[in-house]
Enzyme design. Structure first.
Site, PDB file in Angstrom:
ATOM      1  N   CYS A 140      39.826 -15.728 102.397  1.00 22.42           N
ATOM      2  CA  CYS A 140      38.885 -15.837 101.281  1.00 22.42           C
ATOM      3  C   CYS A 140      37.948 -17.003 101.555  1.00 22.42           C
ATOM      4  CB  CYS A 140      39.651 -16.060  99.978  1.00 22.42           C
ATOM      5  SG  CYS A 140      38.610 -16.310  98.522  1.00 22.42           S
TER       6      CYS A 140
ATOM      7  N   CYS B  95      31.869 -13.005 102.204  1.00 26.92           N
ATOM      8  CA  CYS B  95      33.037 -12.783 101.342  1.00 26.92           C
ATOM      9  C   CYS B  95      33.846 -11.659 101.963  1.00 26.92           C
ATOM     10  CB  CYS B  95      32.584 -12.410  99.930  1.00 26.92           C
ATOM     11  SG  CYS B  95      33.933 -11.893  98.830  1.00 26.92           S
TER      12      CYS B  95
END
Length: 265
Positions: A75, A186
Site C-alpha cells: 500500500c 496505488c
C-alpha cells in the site's frame, strides 16, 4: 529465527494489494502467502498518518503471530505513513514497502511530462515529495488525487459506467497536460488497466510497482537464505470487514475462489 518454509505476510487497506500478491506468486511460486485486507478501514488515502500507523502495527503484529518471515506493505499510502515506524517495531523482520514509481517514470518519459494517479494521502506525504526531489527534478510531474476510485475497485466494478466516468474525469487534467507517462500510485489501480487502456493514448506508458516489489522481496529473502523451495501452502486470507464480501471479490481480482477469515484487531 525465521525459516525458509515460513510464509510471507502481505497487507493493504483493502484488496488492492492483491495486485502485488499476484506478482509475488508469479515470481516466487514456492513462497507460502498470507494476505490481510483491512477493508473495514478502507480507504487509507483519506485517513490521518497516525490512524494508518496504528492499523499497520496491529496487522503487522497479527501476521507475525501467524509466523510470517517477511512483511510486504502492499500500500503506497501506508508506506508513506508507517514504513519507517514498522521497521523500528520489527527490526528482526524483513519489510518490503512500496512507493510510486517516480524513478522509472522519470527515466521512461520522452517529453518530460509525467502524470500521477494516487491517493490524497500519498500525494501529500513527505515521502512522495522526497521522491520528486530526488528523481524528478528534470521532468514536470502532474499529480491527480483519486477520491472514489479505490471504492469502485473494492466493489469489483472494474469496467462499469461509473468507473469509466470517474476515470475519464480523473485523467482529463493529465491528458490536457500532454503527459506521455502515467504512474499508478496505488496498488488498487492496476486492476483498472484494461479500462485505462481504452481512455489514454496507445503510446502512453503506464507504470506501477507490483513487479518491482516482487523482485525486491526475492532479493531480500535470497540475501538472508530465506527463499522457499518446493510446494507452497495454500494462500490464506483475512479481512477486517465481512469475509463473504471478500470471498465474492477474490475470483475477480485474485483469479480463484478462496476461503477468507475474519480479522479482529
Amino acid at each position: 529465527m525465521a525459516v525458509e518454509s515460513a510464509a510471507v505476510g502481505v497487507f493493504d487497506s483493502g484488496v488492492g494489494g492483491l495486485s502485488v500478491l499476484r506478482e509475488i506468486r508469479a515470481r516466487l511460486p514456492s513462497e507460502s502467502l498470507l494476505y490481510v485486507a483491512d477493508n473495514a478501514h478502507v480507504p487509507y488515502g483519506e485517513k490521518s498518518a497516525e490512524y494508518i500507523r496504528e492499523r499497520c502495527e496491529r496487522i503487522g503484529d497479527f501476521l507475525l503471530e501467524q509466523g510470517a518471515k517477511a512483511l510486504v506493505l502492499a500500500c503506497n499510502t501506508a508506506t508513506a505513513a508507517a514504513a519507517a515506524e514498522l521497521r523500528e517495531r520489527y527490526p528482526q523482520v524483513q519489510l518490503v514497502a512500496m512507493e510510486p514509481a517516480v524513478k522509472p517514470a522519470a527515466a521512461a518519459t520522452r517529453n518530460g511530462r509525467v502524470g500521477v494517479l494516487a491517493t490524497t494521502g500519498t500525494l501529500k506525504s513527505a515521502r512522495f515529495a522526497a521522491l520528486l526531489d530526488r528523481f524528478a527534478s528534470d521532468v514536470q510531474v502532474f499529480t491527480q488525487p483519486c477520491p472514489g476510485l479505490v471504492e469502485r475497485i473494492e466493489a469489483g466494478d472494474l469496467y462499469g459506467p461509473q468507473t469509466r466516468a470517474l476515470l475519464e474525469r480523473l485523467l482529463a487534467p493529465i491528458l490536457e497536460q500532454g503527459c506521455d507517462t502515467l504512474i499508478l500510485g496505488c496498488t488498487h489501480y492496476p486492476f483498472v488497466k484494461p479500462l485505462l487502456a481504452e481512455l489514454i493514448p496507445a503510446e502512453m506508458a503506464v507504470i506501477d510497482t507490483g513487479a518491482a516489489v516482487a523482485r525486491q522481496l526475492e532479493r531480500v529473502l535470497s540475501a538472508r537464505a530465506l527463499l522457499a523451495s518446493g510446494q507452497a501452502a495454500t494462500p490464506r486470507f483475512w479481512t477486517s470487514a465481512l469475509p463473504e464480501e471478500m470471498e465474492r471479490i477474490l475470483p475477480i481480482l485474485w483469479g480463484s475462489p478462496e476461503s477468507v477469515g475474519k480479522l479482529v484487531v
